[in-house]
Write a protein that holds these residues in place. Structure first.
Motif, PDB file in Angstrom:
ATOM      1  N   UNK A   1       1.029  -1.464  -0.347  1.00  0.00           N
ATOM      2  CA  UNK A   1       0.024   0.217   0.269  1.00  0.00           C
ATOM      3  C   UNK A   1       0.838   1.490  -0.195  1.00  0.00           C
ATOM      4  N   UNK A   2       0.502   2.434  -0.784  1.00  0.00           N
ATOM      5  CA  UNK A   2       0.806   3.648  -0.710  1.00  0.00           C
ATOM      6  C   UNK A   2       1.414   4.278  -0.271  1.00  0.00           C
ATOM      7  N   UNK A   3       1.726   5.202   0.726  1.00  0.00           N
ATOM      8  CA  UNK A   3       1.730   6.051   1.427  1.00  0.00           C
ATOM      9  C   UNK A   3       0.970   6.717   1.419  1.00  0.00           C
ATOM     10  N   UNK A   4       0.232   7.022   0.387  1.00  0.00           N
ATOM     11  CA  UNK A   4      -1.242   7.899  -0.189  1.00  0.00           C
ATOM     12  C   UNK A   4      -2.006   7.741   0.189  1.00  0.00           C
ATOM     13  N   UNK A   5      -2.248   6.243   0.200  1.00  0.00           N
ATOM     14  CA  UNK A   5      -3.317   5.497   0.601  1.00  0.00           C
ATOM     15  C   UNK A   5      -3.674   5.583   1.914  1.00  0.00           C
TER      16      UNK A   5
END
Length: 168
Positions: free
Chosen positions: A1-5
């Motif tokens: 999972x991306x940091x933004x997500x």
């Protein structure tokens, strides 16, 4: 999972728990009770000064935001632990005392200080004392050259020089 997500998921959870309130779909505002709690916790560390309504600063105050109209020259020097001074609005402003007093300062906003001699004097005499300075904003000032003491600021990460038309 991306940091933004991950950030978005945490934000959605805070909205569900009423930390933030949906305000017309695209914007959110902090719930009044959460705001009051945050304000009471940070009361002695953070101060926002609006329209000349300045109070005496606690010696423990660390962060000051101002529209430039309300900082009292007698109050600010008491804040020896000051880390951040930020201008909230784009107004011509005169820093009321020697910035060299604030050894812990990490962010300094000199934006729109038009008195070239005073700005250069402050920078030449005091900048070398600000060893912890990480961000310096000199935008819209009338300085003609950067002081030599700028090179001694080993932690400086950001130097903002927008519209410094006099700078060689």
């Amino acid at each position: 999972m991306e940091l933004e997500d991950t950030g978005y998921e945490i934000f959605k959870e805070l909205v569900m728990k009423s930390f933030f309130q949906d305000d017309y779909g695209a914007t959110f505002r902090m719930h009044d009770l959460i705001h009051d709690l945050a304000h009471s916790v940070m009361e002695n560390e953070y101060c926002v000064v609006h329209d000349g309504k300045s109070k005496d600063f606690s010696p423990r105050i660390r962060h000051v935001s101002s529209n430039g109209l309300g900082i009292l020259a007698a109050s600010l020097p008491k804040a020896q632990m000051l880390r951040t001074n930020v201008m909230l609005e784009q107004v011509t402003f005169q820093f009321p005392c020697d910035v060299g007093l604030f050894k812990c300062l990490r962010a300094l906003d000199f934006m729109r200080q038009r008195d070239k001699q005073k700005v250069e004097k402050q920078l030449l005499t005091s900048l070398g004392n600000l060893q912890h300075l990480r961000c310096l904003d000199l935008s819209f000032t009338s300085i003609e050259m950067l002081p030599e003491s700028l090179t001694s600021l080993c932690y400086l990460q950001t130097l903002i020089l927008r519209e410094c038309t006099e700078l060689c």
